[in-house]
Structure formats: C-alpha cells, structure tokens
Scaffold this motif. Structure first.
Motif, PDB file in Angstrom:
ATOM      1  N   LEU A 214       0.839  -1.199   0.000  1.00 27.35           N
ATOM      2  CA  LEU A 214       0.000   0.000   0.000  1.00 27.35           C
ATOM      3  C   LEU A 214       0.874   1.248   0.000  1.00 27.35           C
ATOM      4  O   LEU A 214       1.993   1.231   0.511  1.00 27.35           O
ATOM      5  CB  LEU A 214      -0.905   0.002   1.231  1.00 27.35           C
ATOM      6  N   PRO A 215       0.370   2.336  -0.574  1.00 32.06           N
ATOM      7  CA  PRO A 215       1.157   3.576  -0.585  1.00 32.06           C
ATOM      8  C   PRO A 215       1.206   4.216   0.786  1.00 32.06           C
ATOM      9  O   PRO A 215       0.448   3.858   1.694  1.00 32.06           O
ATOM     10  CB  PRO A 215       0.402   4.465  -1.582  1.00 32.06           C
ATOM     11  N   ASN A 216       2.096   5.179   0.930  1.00 30.89           N
ATOM     12  CA  ASN A 216       2.220   5.955   2.167  1.00 30.89           C
ATOM     13  C   ASN A 216       1.172   7.071   2.120  1.00 30.89           C
ATOM     14  O   ASN A 216       1.401   8.142   1.558  1.00 30.89           O
ATOM     15  CB  ASN A 216       3.634   6.537   2.262  1.00 30.89           C
ATOM     16  N   PHE A 217       0.010   6.811   2.721  1.00 22.26           N
ATOM     17  CA  PHE A 217      -1.098   7.752   2.625  1.00 22.26           C
ATOM     18  C   PHE A 217      -0.782   9.072   3.318  1.00 22.26           C
ATOM     19  O   PHE A 217      -1.173  10.140   2.841  1.00 22.26           O
ATOM     20  CB  PHE A 217      -2.371   7.135   3.207  1.00 22.26           C
ATOM     21  N   GLY A 218      -0.075   9.012   4.438  1.00 23.18           N
ATOM     22  CA  GLY A 218       0.295  10.241   5.122  1.00 23.18           C
ATOM     23  C   GLY A 218       1.211  11.100   4.274  1.00 23.18           C
ATOM     24  O   GLY A 218       1.028  12.319   4.168  1.00 23.18           O
ATOM     25  N   GLY A 219       2.195  10.462   3.664  1.00 23.89           N
ATOM     26  CA  GLY A 219       3.105  11.194   2.786  1.00 23.89           C
ATOM     27  C   GLY A 219       2.395  11.770   1.576  1.00 23.89           C
ATOM     28  O   GLY A 219       2.682  12.899   1.149  1.00 23.89           O
ATOM     29  N   LEU A 220       1.438  11.016   1.026  1.00 25.15           N
ATOM     30  CA  LEU A 220       0.682  11.498  -0.135  1.00 25.15           C
ATOM     31  C   LEU A 220      -0.187  12.698   0.242  1.00 25.15           C
ATOM     32  O   LEU A 220      -0.358  13.622  -0.560  1.00 25.15           O
ATOM     33  CB  LEU A 220      -0.191  10.380  -0.699  1.00 25.15           C
ATOM     34  N   PHE A 221      -0.735  12.689   1.460  1.00 23.96           N
ATOM     35  CA  PHE A 221      -1.556  13.820   1.898  1.00 23.96           C
ATOM     36  C   PHE A 221      -0.708  15.088   2.017  1.00 23.96           C
ATOM     37  O   PHE A 221      -1.121  16.169   1.579  1.00 23.96           O
ATOM     38  CB  PHE A 221      -2.223  13.496   3.238  1.00 23.96           C
ATOM     39  N   ILE A 222       0.481  14.948   2.597  1.00 26.47           N
ATOM     40  CA  ILE A 222       1.387  16.098   2.712  1.00 26.47           C
ATOM     41  C   ILE A 222       1.800  16.578   1.325  1.00 26.47           C
ATOM     42  O   ILE A 222       1.849  17.790   1.050  1.00 26.47           O
ATOM     43  CB  ILE A 222       2.620  15.724   3.549  1.00 26.47           C
ATOM     44  N   TYR A 223       2.086  15.622   0.431  1.00 27.98           N
ATOM     45  CA  TYR A 223       2.478  15.961  -0.939  1.00 27.98           C
ATOM     46  C   TYR A 223       1.333  16.698  -1.644  1.00 27.98           C
ATOM     47  O   TYR A 223       1.563  17.673  -2.371  1.00 27.98           O
ATOM     48  CB  TYR A 223       2.827  14.678  -1.693  1.00 27.98           C
TER      49      TYR A 223
END
Length: 249
Positions: A214-223
C-alpha cells in the motif's frame, strides 16, 4: 483538444500512434542494456533479481519521469504555439496545460499497459495494489499543473525558458531514483534526492506496482497539500500575467 493533440503529434507518420508504443519499449531496452549489462547495476542489496525484473523496476521510474518531462518541456511553448487563442478568440487559455497533461497521460497509460503486460508474463500475476496508482499520481498531476502554468506564462516573456527547462528535467532524472535505488546514494546526499519532487512519487509507484504494498497515505496527503499550494500559486501567476500575453505576441 487532447485527442487532437495526441493524434496531431503523429499525423503523417507511417507508424502513427504506434510510436506511442514503440518509443517507451525502445527506451526501456536501451536503459536496461546500459545499466544492467554495461554497468552491471542491481536493485536489491543481494543483486539477485534478473535483468527482466530490473527492467520492470526501472520502467516505473521512466514512466513517472517521462510524464513529468513531457508536460514540463512543452509548457514554455504552450501559449506561443496557440497564439490565435490569445489574440482572436475568447478562450480559457489556462486550459492549455491541462490539455498537455491529458496527452502526456495517454502516453503514460500506454507505457503502463506495456509494463503490466511484461510484469504478468514474468511473474504470472499483477499486484492488486496497482489500483492505488491513480491515488499516487493525483498529487503529482496537481503539482505538474501548477508548474506548467508558471512556465507557460514565463515562456511568453522569456524565450530562454524552454532551453533551460530541458536541461533541468534531464538533471532531475539523474537526481532521482530512476535508474538506481535511493539506498545506493550515500546518506549525506539523500536529502537532495528527497527534495526532488519526482522521487517520492517514483518510490510510491513502485510500492503499488512492483512490490504489491500500500502507498504511504500520510506522505501522499502532505504531498497533495504542497502540490495544491503550488497549483494555486501557478494559477494566480498565470492569470496575473495573462493580460500581457497579447501585447508580447
């Protein structure tokens, strides 16, 4: 207009849209030969993966960088190449980068199809996590849109921008884990790679396509938050400078 952009690019050529399939395969073959055969590069710490597996991992990075480079390299000439929309027709010129991104996504989709077909032939399956790829790419597309608005505007007033952008996108390719793993870079230089906006997306794309994670959802949100800010800045800049387009052109 996106369809016309895609079809018009290959109009008059013998192979036509076949170039959109032939080009990524040829590019992949060349990079795989150079880095896995000539330089004997390996991705894992044990170096146990085959050349075919190395090619798949490499191809993910090439697709992400290709999407970025195609849009960014064309951005400075978007307004210049569509002067009639600026001077004669009431047209939302800010859509030009969106049209360019649509055409780039078409080519990326063709490359992704080749990648998934090759992955299935080699592994016998396709990771279900590939369904998360649109979620991974969305913040990236938002960022590209903002940068494209800025470059499209600057390209009208500063004609040297198009020459500079080509160099920058080439440097960004080798300053990201496209042809080598980030673990191969000494610790003191890794922050430079992580500052590259395509690095995180490449790593996340490999997570969902190659590794089945699974992707890093927290990192994607910040991105996404940072990308949205860039998109807002780019849009405001484009609209502020837009009244001067007609005078310069």
């Amino acid at each position: 207009m996106t369809t016309r952009e895609v079809v018009g690019r290959y109009k008059g050529s013998a192979i036509g849209l076949g170039w959109s399939l032939f080009h990524p395969i040829l590019l992949l073959a060349v990079y795989t030969f150079v880095f896995s055969v000539v330089f004997k590069a390996r991705w894992g710490a044990t170096g146990s993966e085959s050349r075919a597996q190395f090619a798949l991992i490499l191809f993910v990075g090439l697709i992400i960088h290709g999407l970025f480079a195609e849009v960014i390299n064309r951005s400075p000439s978007l307004v210049l190449a569509n002067q009639n929309y600026v001077k004669k027709v009431v047209f939302p010129v800010e859509l030009l980068p969106i049209i360019s991104i649509g055409a780039a996504l078409f080519h990326a989709a063709i490359s992704l199809g080749v990648l998934l077909a090759a992955f299935f032939l080699i592994s016998g399956f396709v990771n279900w996590t590939v369904l998360w790829l649109p979620v991974v790419l969305f913040p990236f597309l938002v960022l590209i849109t903002g940068i494209s608005w800025i470059l499209a505007s600057l390209g009208v007033f500063l004609r040297d921008v198009s020459q500079t952008v080509g160099i920058v996108t080439m440097v960004m390719m080798f300053m990201a884990p496209v042809v080598y793993p980030i673990t191969a870079v000494p610790e003191q230089f890794r922050p430079w790679l992580l500052a590259n906006p395509i690095t995180f997306i490449i790593e996340q794309a490999r997570q969902v396509v190659i590794w089945g994670a699974l992707p890093n959802f927290g990192g994607l949100f910040i991105y996404l938050a940072a990308s949205s800010s860039m998109a807002w800045i780019g849009y405001v800049w484009f609209q502020k400078t837009r009244p001067g387009f007609a005078d310069v052109l």
